[in-house]
Write an enzyme that holds these catalytic residues in place. Sequence first.
Site, mmCIF file in Angstrom:
data_model
loop_
_atom_site.group_PDB
_atom_site.id
_atom_site.type_symbol
_atom_site.label_atom_id
_atom_site.label_comp_id
_atom_site.label_asym_id
_atom_site.label_seq_id
_atom_site.Cartn_x
_atom_site.Cartn_y
_atom_site.Cartn_z
ATOM 1 N N ARG A 5 -1.110 -7.476 2.463
ATOM 2 C CA ARG A 5 -2.492 -6.755 1.388
ATOM 3 C C ARG A 5 -1.123 -5.784 1.644
ATOM 4 N NH1 ARG A 5 -3.480 -1.486 4.391
ATOM 5 N NH2 ARG A 5 -3.610 -2.626 5.476
ATOM 6 N N ASP A 6 -0.643 -4.797 3.346
ATOM 7 C CA ASP A 6 -0.590 -3.512 2.958
ATOM 8 C C ASP A 6 1.104 -4.200 2.664
ATOM 9 O OD1 ASP A 6 0.013 -1.316 4.226
ATOM 10 O OD2 ASP A 6 0.479 -1.272 6.313
ATOM 11 N N HIS A 31 1.148 -0.628 14.584
ATOM 12 C CA HIS A 31 1.682 -0.078 13.295
ATOM 13 C C HIS A 31 2.262 0.641 12.994
ATOM 14 C CE1 HIS A 31 -0.070 -2.018 9.643
ATOM 15 N NE2 HIS A 31 0.713 -0.820 9.033
ATOM 16 N N HIS A 57 5.034 2.571 11.040
ATOM 17 C CA HIS A 57 6.356 1.916 9.590
ATOM 18 C C HIS A 57 7.532 2.750 9.817
ATOM 19 C CE1 HIS A 57 3.254 1.942 6.258
ATOM 20 N NE2 HIS A 57 2.757 1.223 7.196
ATOM 21 N N ASN A 85 7.193 -1.238 6.174
ATOM 22 C CA ASN A 85 6.692 -1.474 7.169
ATOM 23 C C ASN A 85 7.945 -2.174 8.286
ATOM 24 O OD1 ASN A 85 3.824 -1.288 7.364
ATOM 25 N ND2 ASN A 85 3.977 -2.210 5.762
ATOM 26 N N CYS A 145 2.750 3.380 1.920
ATOM 27 C CA CYS A 145 1.341 3.658 1.959
ATOM 28 C C CYS A 145 0.623 4.668 0.593
ATOM 29 C CB CYS A 145 0.652 4.878 2.959
ATOM 30 S SG CYS A 145 -1.236 5.505 2.446
#
Length: 299
Positions: free
Chosen positions: A15-16, A207, A209, A249, A240
């Site tokens: 997803r991300d 989370h 980055h 990430n 993002c």
Amino acid sequence: MTFPHHIKIVEVSPRDGLQNESQTIPTKVKIDFINLLSQTGLSVIEVSSFVSPKWIPQLADAGEVYKGIEKKSDVHYPVLVPNMKGFEAALEVGVKEIAVFTSPSEEFCKKNINCTVTESLHHIAEVVEAAKKKKIRVRAYLSCVLGCPYEGKVAPEKVGELGEILLRMGCYEISLGDTIGVGTPPKIKRLLEVVSRHVPLKYLAVHFHDTYGQALVNIYSALEFGIGIIDSSVAGLGGCPYAKGASGNVATEDVVHMLHGMNIDTGVDLKKLIVAGQYISEKLGRTPQSKVSLALAEA
């Protein structure tokens, strides 16, 4: 220093990791990628996002992907939903677990989900209530907890207050996202000191980055504080789409290598993880952004 004996890794790459790709990724590639991840020992793999294709066209096939993957009984397969429309679409394909998101930054909320922070909480409350009725678990993401590309610094107290609201709503876990990667160990410590007054540590995930190359050392600081849940993305995929400069990430391979080197259990097979990262990187036409993957490939 006493560290957690076991860390839960939440794999966010499908997803991300893929949402910001400019090239179209075939649905079958996504399915095969998730199936590879399912063989690694990961217990949580975030599959996709049921968001409007207008906003994130790369994830327009979320339903097809979710239906197409081979689901293992010991693996959770959550999806991100931005609103009731997304939640209803997820229900149609049999989703059992979802994630919602907001941010302490007003400007980020406006640019990301086209509403204020308060309005986003109303949307989330609606989704959470509907999910409770269906016995579907809800995770929450807080973006830009250490800095915003539009507002600059973000007050830790505001992050804590939002986390408490989300926990009271019924979210079982709150993931703290350093969306633009500006965190450093002192900032991480300060954030967790404040947020943990509002949300017990056992409900918090991090989370981070790796925009400035600080993600691993920031994770180490979070471990020192007692955090037991880490979000990461195989091959360092991601970023993002609404945060300029959020290059990616932290790589799951690098996180797992560090944790195993600290004698912390993850349940993850690093070799199989590297294979999954190499697969998706090859399909994207690039080398993995994992230092561990590159080092072992050259060994």
